[in-house]
Design an enzyme around this catalytic site. Structure first.
Site: not given
Length: 276
Positions: A143, A168, A191
């Site tokens: 999104d 990442g 998160e």
């Protein structure tokens, strides 16, 4: 994967400081072929074997080598008819009408996907960012303003809500990528970082923050776990007092408010699951 390719990557990585755009053409060809296979989904940074996730460290090494063999350059078509300045092309740079139709995903204007990441059919990419090495499974919605970090693995039929961040990792090599398994919902502004695994069917409400050290507290049992969300967990943000010491400041935690079965998860709306 051909052992010769893996061996070439491993040997090149041992001398990574000497690898550049002028290196041996054979080495450059192997690195480029590896990234091409990442981009097409033929290989992945991480693969599930039974219930365990196996990390292909040689693939992470190939990504780091890819940065070494590519020089900085102008990349066109940024907003306002300007340019970017980077080493890695867009995944879309060589894609025309035919390639997009074959890929089967929808890329809304403003979505940025770097070459070397895979997006499966049925995905919808709103204005968002997907970094090199990432894998996004079929039917997943990324999104608006969500970010999928380098090497993160997103399963099928997930919803990564607006503004959510999936962390990442490339270095250190021993660090594992974030893994979101199939049929998960990651709430807005949440998160997930530091190699956390969110198991199948789980729901994270808005504003849940998970790192490798975040306490994940089962409200029913009081059990505390870290680094992995059990399958079909419904999680909200919360606080707890270590050792039940009310004289000390409470600490942030994630709270498992319930665990539902697969049938309930598939037939119940997210709002109903989060309603206590």
């Amino acid at each position: 994967m051909d052992k010769k390719i893996i061996d070439t990557i491993e040997q090149a990585f041992e001398n990574i400081e000497s690898i550049n755009s002028s290196s041996d053409s054979g080495i450059i060809s192997v690195i480029n072929e590896t990234i091409k296979n990442l981009d097409s989904g033929k290989i992945r940074v991480a693969e599930k074997n039974n219930n365990d996730w196996i990390i292909n460290q040689w693939v992470k090494k190939s990504i780091l080598l890819y940065f070494r063999i590519n020089d900085m350059k102008l990349i066109s078509n940024s907003p306002g008819n300007s340019n970017w300045w980077d080493k890695i092309d867009s995944k879309f740079s060589d894609m025309g009408d035919k390639e997009f139709k074959n890929a089967g995903f929808r890329a809304v204007p403003g979505s940025i996907v770097r070459k070397g990441s895979f997006v499966d059919s049925g995905c919808v990419l709103m204005p968002s960012f997907i970094n090199i090495g990432a894998y996004v499974g079929s039917g997943t919605m990324v999104d608006t303003w969500a970010t999928i970090g380098s090497c993160a693995q997103i399963g099928a039929n997930c919803h990564i809500s607006g503004g959510a961040g999936i962390g990442g990792v490339l270095e250190p090599l021993q660090a594992n990528p974030v893994i979101i398994e199939d049929n998960c919902f990651i709430g807005a502004r949440s998160e997930v970082a530091e190699g956390v695994i969110v198991r199948e069917g789980s729901v994270l409400s808005m504003g849940v923050y998970l790192s490798a050290s975040t306490p994940i507290v089962d409200r029913e049992t009081g059990k505390i776990i870290r680094g992995e969300v059990p399958p079909y967990s419904v999680i909200i943000p919360g606080t707890f007092s270590p050792n039940n010491d009310s004289s000390k400041p409470s600490l942030y935690c994630a709270v498992i408010v319930k665990i539902v079965d697969e049938k309930t998860r598939s037939k119940t709306s997210i709002n109903e699951l989060l309603r206590d």
